[in-house]
Design a protein around this motif. Structure first.
Motif, PDB file in Angstrom:
ATOM      1  N   UNK A   1       2.047  -3.059  -7.840  1.00  0.00           N
ATOM      2  CA  UNK A   1       0.719  -2.928  -8.452  1.00  0.00           C
ATOM      3  C   UNK A   1       0.060  -1.583  -8.214  1.00  0.00           C
ATOM      4  N   UNK A   2       0.650  -0.760  -7.350  1.00  0.00           N
ATOM      5  CA  UNK A   2      -0.002   0.508  -7.027  1.00  0.00           C
ATOM      6  C   UNK A   2       0.774   1.715  -7.539  1.00  0.00           C
TER       7      UNK A   2
ATOM      8  N   UNK B   1       8.250   6.799  -4.365  1.00  0.00           N
ATOM      9  CA  UNK B   1       9.211   6.911  -5.466  1.00  0.00           C
ATOM     10  C   UNK B   1       8.617   6.237  -6.691  1.00  0.00           C
ATOM     11  N   UNK B   2       9.153   6.560  -7.858  1.00  0.00           N
ATOM     12  CA  UNK B   2       8.696   6.014  -9.139  1.00  0.00           C
ATOM     13  C   UNK B   2       7.212   6.290  -9.401  1.00  0.00           C
ATOM     14  N   UNK B   3       6.690   7.324  -8.805  1.00  0.00           N
ATOM     15  CA  UNK B   3       5.270   7.634  -8.944  1.00  0.00           C
ATOM     16  C   UNK B   3       4.919   8.218 -10.306  1.00  0.00           C
TER      17      UNK B   3
ATOM     18  N   UNK C   1      -8.193  -3.099  -7.967  1.00  0.00           N
ATOM     19  CA  UNK C   1      -7.626  -1.772  -7.728  1.00  0.00           C
ATOM     20  C   UNK C   1      -6.144  -1.736  -8.061  1.00  0.00           C
ATOM     21  N   UNK C   2      -5.589  -2.910  -8.392  1.00  0.00           N
ATOM     22  CA  UNK C   2      -4.182  -2.980  -8.746  1.00  0.00           C
ATOM     23  C   UNK C   2      -3.968  -2.517 -10.192  1.00  0.00           C
ATOM     24  N   UNK C   3      -2.799  -1.988 -10.442  1.00  0.00           N
ATOM     25  CA  UNK C   3      -2.427  -1.502 -11.783  1.00  0.00           C
ATOM     26  C   UNK C   3      -3.554  -0.675 -12.409  1.00  0.00           C
TER      27      UNK C   3
ATOM     28  N   UNK D   1      10.114  -4.970  -3.995  1.00  0.00           N
ATOM     29  CA  UNK D   1       9.615  -4.289  -2.810  1.00  0.00           C
ATOM     30  C   UNK D   1       8.672  -3.179  -3.255  1.00  0.00           C
ATOM     31  N   UNK D   2       7.781  -2.807  -2.366  1.00  0.00           N
ATOM     32  CA  UNK D   2       6.825  -1.751  -2.714  1.00  0.00           C
ATOM     33  C   UNK D   2       7.538  -0.399  -2.789  1.00  0.00           C
ATOM     34  N   UNK D   3       7.423   0.312  -3.902  1.00  0.00           N
ATOM     35  CA  UNK D   3       8.072   1.629  -4.028  1.00  0.00           C
ATOM     36  C   UNK D   3       7.250   2.721  -3.352  1.00  0.00           C
TER      37      UNK D   3
END
Length: 480
Positions: free
Chosen positions: A276-277, A252-254, A306-308, A247-249
Motif C-alpha cells: 500500500x505504500x 524496490x519497485x518505487x 495514507x495507503x495507496x 511482502x513489503x517492497x
C-alpha cells in the motif's frame, strides 16, 4: 533432435510435438537399454505416472499422472534467440536461405528475384533496424553466442519471449544484457527458475519499463529479490502465478505505476496493506484474487487513508466481496478515479443495475469512471440526491436531525453510510416531504385524473376519467 541429450539437460524445458514439459530425470531405466528422459508435462493428461516405473521412483511430479519417459530424440531442446529471430522474420542464412533457380532466392517459403548476395545483406540490415521483436512460441531456450545479438539486432527496444523454452532467469539476463535499450520484456508462459538469494545489481535492465511475468511460477519473494535490478520499472504483470502472500517492497519497485496480480489467490485482503505504500502506483489490477473484503484501518469515517496515495485506477472484478462496507472503504483512497467491480456478491443485493450503479457512485466521492463508463456531473448529482433521499428515514431513526445541535447519527449508521453527513452538507438535509413513503410503481398509482367540464352547461356535473400517463394524450384527442 539429438539421439543423446545435451549437457545440463536436467531441469531444461523441452517441446515434444505441441506439448511442453520439464526434464526431471536423465539416465537409464532398467531393464531397457539406452538413455531416457523423465519429463513432467505441463498438461498432466499427457502423462502416464508420477515418475515411478516398476516400483522405482526416478523423479517426482506435482500431478500423480503428470510424468512420462521419452527418448532424447523425441525432445526438442530449442534454439538460441537469434536463430529464432531469423526464422521468424525469414532471414536465417544458414537454414532458410536456399538457392532456387538461377534468378531467384528462396527465403523460407518466399521466392524473390535473385540480385546477388547483397540482397541477403540488405535483409539482415533491416533486421538490425528492428525495434519490436516477437519470437513467441519459437522454442527459444538460450541466448546463443556472446554479443551475437547485439551485433545483429542493435536497435531492439521491445521483446516478446512468451511461451518458449526459457528455463532460468540467467538465460533472460544473458539475452537482455545484449540489448542496451530494452524497454519492454514479455517472458510470460515460461516456467522459469528464479534466483533464491539476492542478485548483484547490474545495468542489464536499467531502462526496462514494462515487464510481464505471467504464468512463470514466480513468487513475490523472488520478485523482490530481482527487483533491485529494475530501477526504472513502471509496469509489472504477475498474473496466474499462485502468489498467495505478499511482502513489503522496501527500497524496490518505487517507480512502479501499474501492478497486475490477477488470478493469484491471495491469502486475504490484508495482503494489500503490504504493497500500500508504493509511492507512484496508479493502477492496481486484482481480478480474481479471492479477496472478500477491503479495509484501510488507518482512516476513520469520512477521512482519507495514507495507503495507496497515488492509486487512480482499481480493478476488483470476479472476487468474493459481499459487503457494501468494502465499497465504503474505497472512498478513503485519496486519488481513486476509476473502478471496475463486476461479478462480486455485493452486487447481487440490488437487482436493478441502474440503482446499483447509483449506489456505488454516491458512496465514492471522486469516482469519474465506473466499470469503464464515464460518470457525468448530472449523473453524480442525481445519484447523490437519490442516496440522500433513500436513506433519509434511516438517518432520522439513527439519531439524525434537521437541527445541527441535535444531529447525532449513530456509529452504526455512519459505518453503513459514511458519506451521508457530507451529502447533507453538500445538498442540505433531506426535507420531510422528500422522506414520505413512495407509492409502489403499479398501474393504479400511475393513473392521472382528468376532469372534463362543459362551459356551455355549467349545471352539468363534471366528468372524471382516470387515464394512464402514456395514453393520456391519445385519449385527449379522441374526446375532443
Amino acid at each position: 533432435m539429438a539421439a543423446s541429450p545435451p549437457s545440463g539437460a536436467l531441469g531444461r524445458r523441452v517441446l515434444c510435438g505441441t506439448e511442453y514439459a520439464t526434464v526431471r530425470y536423465v539416465g537409464c531405466v532398467p531393464p531397457t537399454a539406452g538413455i531416457w528422459l523423465g519429463v513432467e508435462w505441463d498438461n498432466p493428461q499427457r502423462g502416464k505416472h508420477d515418475g515411478t516405473y516398476e516400483g522405482t521412483q526416478y523423479f517426482k511430479c506435482t500431478h500423480p499422472k503428470g510424468g512420462s519417459f521419452i527418448r532424447p530424440n523425441k525432445a526438442n531442446f530449442g534454439v538460441d534467440f537469434l536463430t529464432a529471430v531469423k526464422d521468424r522474420y525469414g532471414l536465417n542464412d544458414e537454414q532458410d536461405v536456399q538457392h532456387g533457380t538461377e534468378n531467384t532466392l528462396v527465403f523460407g517459403k518466399k521466392t524473390v528475384e535473385f540480385v546477388g548476395m547483397d540482397s541477403v545483406a540488405e535483409q539482415q540490415s533491416r533486421l538490425n533496424q528492428l525495434v519490436d521483436i516477437s519470437v513467441r512460441e519459437c522454442a527459444v531456450s538460450h541466448a546463443g553466442e556472446t554479443e551475437e545479438i547485439s551485433r545483429t539486432c542493435a536497435n531492439i527496444r521491445h521483446i516478446n519471449l512468451s511461451k518458449n523454452l526459457v528455463s532460468s532467469w540467467e538465460t533472460v539476463t544473458a539475452i537482455a544484457s545484449q540489448v542496451q535499450n530494452l524497454e519492454t520484456l514479455n517472458i510470460s508462459e515460461n516456467k522459469i527458475k528464479f534466483p533464491s538469494t539476492s542478485t548483484s545489481v547490474s545495468g542489464v535492465f536499467s531502462k526496462l519499463r514494462i515487464l510481464a511475468l505471467n504464468q512463470t511460477e514466480v513468487t513475490w519473494t523472488e520478485v523482490l529479490l530481482c527487483a533491485p535490478g529494475w530501477p526504472a520499472l513502471e509496469e509489472l504483470y504477475l498474473t496466474s502465478n499462485n502468489i498467495a502472500v505478499l511482502e513489503r517492497p522496501d527500497n524496490v519497485l518505487q517507480t512502479l505505476k501499474l501492478l497486475d496480480l490477477s488470478d493469484n489467490q491471495l491469502l486475504d485482503g490484508n495482503q494489500l496493506h503490504l504493497i500500500a505504500h508504493l509511492p507512484r502506483l496508479e493502477q492496481l489490477i486484482l481480478r480474481n484474487t479471492g479477496i472478500s473484503s477491503i479495509h484501510f484501518p488507518d482512516a476513520g469515517f469520512g477521512c482519507k487513508t495514507k495507503m495507496f496515495p497515488a492509486l487512480k485506477r482499481l480493478t476488483i472484478n470476479d472476487n468474493k466481496i459481499s459487503q457494501w462496507s468494502s465499497i465504503n472503504e474505497l472512498d478513503k483512497l485519496p486519488s481513486l478515479r476509476s473502478l471496475q467491480c463486476h461479478n462480486n456478491p455485493f452486487m447481487d443485493t440490488e437487482k436493478n443495475p441502474e440503482t446499483l450503479r447509483q449506489l456505488i457512485i454516491a458512496k465514492i466521492s471522486q469516482l469519474e469512471v465506473l466499470n469503464k463508463s464515464e460518470i457525468l456531473p448530472a449523473e453524480r448529482k442525481g445519484a447523490e440526491l437519490d442516496y440522500r433521499k433513500i436513506f433519509g428515514n434511516d438517518w432520522l431513526a439513527a439519531g439524525g436531525n434537521w437541527n445541527p445541535e441535535k444531529n447525532k447519527p449513530s456509529e452504526e449508521f455512519l459505518a453503513a453510510h459514511p458519506r451521508y453527513p457530507s451529502l447533507c452538507l453538500k445538498y442540505g438535509a433531506p426535507e420531510e416531504g422528500e422522506l414520505k413513503g413512495q407509492q409502489p410503481l403499479t398501474l393504479k398509482n400511475q393513473l392521472l385524473t382528468l376532469t372534463i367540464k362543459c362551459p356551455e352547461k355549467p349545471e352539468q356535473k363534471p366528468v372524471e376519467k382516470k387515464l394512464p400517463v402514456p395514453v393520456m394524450r391519445l385519449e385527449w384527442k379522441i374526446l375532443f
